[in-house]
Motif scaffolding. Structure first.
Motif, short mmCIF file in Angstrom:
data_model
loop_
_atom_site.label_atom_id
_atom_site.label_comp_id
_atom_site.label_asym_id
_atom_site.label_seq_id
_atom_site.Cartn_x
_atom_site.Cartn_y
_atom_site.Cartn_z
N GLN A 46 -9.46 -21.79 -12.44
CA GLN A 46 -9.56 -20.93 -13.61
C GLN A 46 -8.21 -20.30 -13.93
O GLN A 46 -7.82 -20.20 -15.10
N ARG A 47 -7.47 -19.88 -12.93
CA ARG A 47 -6.16 -19.29 -13.14
C ARG A 47 -5.22 -20.30 -13.81
O ARG A 47 -4.51 -19.98 -14.76
N ARG A 48 -5.25 -21.54 -13.33
CA ARG A 48 -4.39 -22.58 -13.90
C ARG A 48 -4.75 -22.88 -15.35
O ARG A 48 -3.87 -23.06 -16.19
N VAL A 49 -6.04 -22.92 -15.64
CA VAL A 49 -6.48 -23.16 -17.02
C VAL A 49 -6.02 -22.01 -17.91
O VAL A 49 -5.54 -22.23 -19.03
N LYS A 50 -6.12 -20.78 -17.43
CA LYS A 50 -5.69 -19.63 -18.21
C LYS A 50 -4.19 -19.69 -18.50
O LYS A 50 -3.76 -19.35 -19.60
N VAL A 51 -3.41 -20.14 -17.53
CA VAL A 51 -1.96 -20.28 -17.75
C VAL A 51 -1.70 -21.30 -18.85
O VAL A 51 -0.88 -21.08 -19.75
N LEU A 52 -2.39 -22.43 -18.80
CA LEU A 52 -2.19 -23.46 -19.83
C LEU A 52 -2.65 -22.98 -21.20
O LEU A 52 -1.99 -23.24 -22.21
N LEU A 53 -3.76 -22.26 -21.25
CA LEU A 53 -4.22 -21.71 -22.53
C LEU A 53 -3.22 -20.68 -23.06
O LEU A 53 -2.96 -20.61 -24.25
N GLY A 54 -2.66 -19.89 -22.15
CA GLY A 54 -1.65 -18.92 -22.54
C GLY A 54 -0.43 -19.59 -23.14
O GLY A 54 0.16 -19.10 -24.11
N SER A 55 -0.07 -20.75 -22.59
CA SER A 55 1.08 -21.47 -23.13
C SER A 55 0.79 -21.98 -24.54
O SER A 55 1.68 -22.04 -25.39
N LEU A 56 -0.47 -22.32 -24.80
CA LEU A 56 -0.85 -22.74 -26.16
C LEU A 56 -0.70 -21.57 -27.14
O LEU A 56 -0.28 -21.76 -28.27
N LEU A 57 -1.04 -20.38 -26.69
CA LEU A 57 -0.93 -19.21 -27.57
C LEU A 57 0.53 -18.89 -27.89
O LEU A 57 0.83 -18.32 -28.93
N GLU A 58 1.43 -19.26 -26.99
CA GLU A 58 2.85 -19.07 -27.27
C GLU A 58 3.33 -20.10 -28.29
O GLU A 58 4.15 -19.79 -29.16
N VAL A 59 2.84 -21.30 -28.20
CA VAL A 59 3.27 -22.38 -29.09
C VAL A 59 2.57 -22.28 -30.46
O VAL A 59 3.14 -22.68 -31.47
N PHE A 60 1.35 -21.76 -30.46
CA PHE A 60 0.61 -21.53 -31.70
C PHE A 60 0.51 -20.01 -31.87
O PHE A 60 -0.50 -19.39 -31.52
N SER A 62 0.56 -15.93 -33.22
CA SER A 62 -0.34 -15.14 -34.08
C SER A 62 0.15 -15.09 -35.52
O SER A 62 -0.62 -14.74 -36.42
N SER A 63 1.38 -15.45 -35.75
CA SER A 63 1.92 -15.44 -37.12
C SER A 63 1.44 -16.62 -37.96
O SER A 63 1.74 -16.69 -39.15
N LEU A 64 0.68 -17.53 -37.36
CA LEU A 64 0.17 -18.68 -38.13
C LEU A 64 -0.70 -18.20 -39.28
O LEU A 64 -1.57 -17.35 -39.10
N ASP A 65 -0.48 -18.76 -40.42
CA ASP A 65 -1.27 -18.45 -41.60
C ASP A 65 -2.34 -19.54 -41.74
O ASP A 65 -2.01 -20.71 -41.91
N PRO A 66 -3.63 -19.15 -41.66
CA PRO A 66 -4.68 -20.18 -41.73
C PRO A 66 -4.68 -20.96 -43.05
O PRO A 66 -5.14 -22.09 -43.08
N ALA A 74 -6.72 -23.04 -35.98
CA ALA A 74 -7.94 -23.40 -35.26
C ALA A 74 -7.67 -23.57 -33.77
O ALA A 74 -8.47 -23.12 -32.93
N VAL A 75 -6.54 -24.17 -33.41
CA VAL A 75 -6.18 -24.32 -31.99
C VAL A 75 -6.01 -22.94 -31.36
O VAL A 75 -6.50 -22.68 -30.26
N ARG A 76 -5.33 -22.05 -32.06
CA ARG A 76 -5.11 -20.70 -31.55
C ARG A 76 -6.44 -19.98 -31.33
O ARG A 76 -6.65 -19.37 -30.30
N ARG A 77 -7.32 -20.05 -32.31
CA ARG A 77 -8.62 -19.38 -32.19
C ARG A 77 -9.42 -19.94 -31.02
O ARG A 77 -10.07 -19.20 -30.28
N LEU A 78 -9.37 -21.26 -30.84
CA LEU A 78 -10.10 -21.87 -29.72
C LEU A 78 -9.52 -21.41 -28.39
O LEU A 78 -10.26 -21.04 -27.48
N ALA A 79 -8.20 -21.40 -28.26
CA ALA A 79 -7.56 -20.96 -27.02
C ALA A 79 -7.91 -19.50 -26.73
O ALA A 79 -8.22 -19.14 -25.58
#
Length: 87
Positions: A46-60, A62-66, A74-79
């Protein structure tokens, strides 16, 4: 075409490559664990998955405009949802 558009296109391509790479990392880790005959503790997985999801939030970010990038949004919201679900 504005000077920022090619950079933006490259950035988007990098984000999608990161998403695919994250999926491969999750699969490789799972396969390696099974091949070695040892499954990591659920908390460690679970910790490893959280780290990978966190990396997605860095790449996608919060400034993304839907309106401009619905797929990235959508990727950001799912993560975010998966991170909340994992606690």
């Amino acid at each position: 075409m504005s000077p920022s558009e090619p950079e933006s296109g490259t950035s988007r391509e990098d984000r999608w490559q990161h998403l695919v790479h994250t999926a491969f990392l999750l699969e490789e880790e799972d396969s390696a664990s099974h091949a070695a005959g040892a499954t990591p503790e659920p908390e460690e997985r679970q910790r490893r998955v959280k780290v990978l999801l966190g990396s997605l939030l860095e790449v996608f970010p919060s400034s993304l405009d839907p309106v401009e990038d619905f797929e990235g949004y959508a990727v950001r919201r799912l993560a975010q949802s998966l991170l909340r679900t994992l606690g």
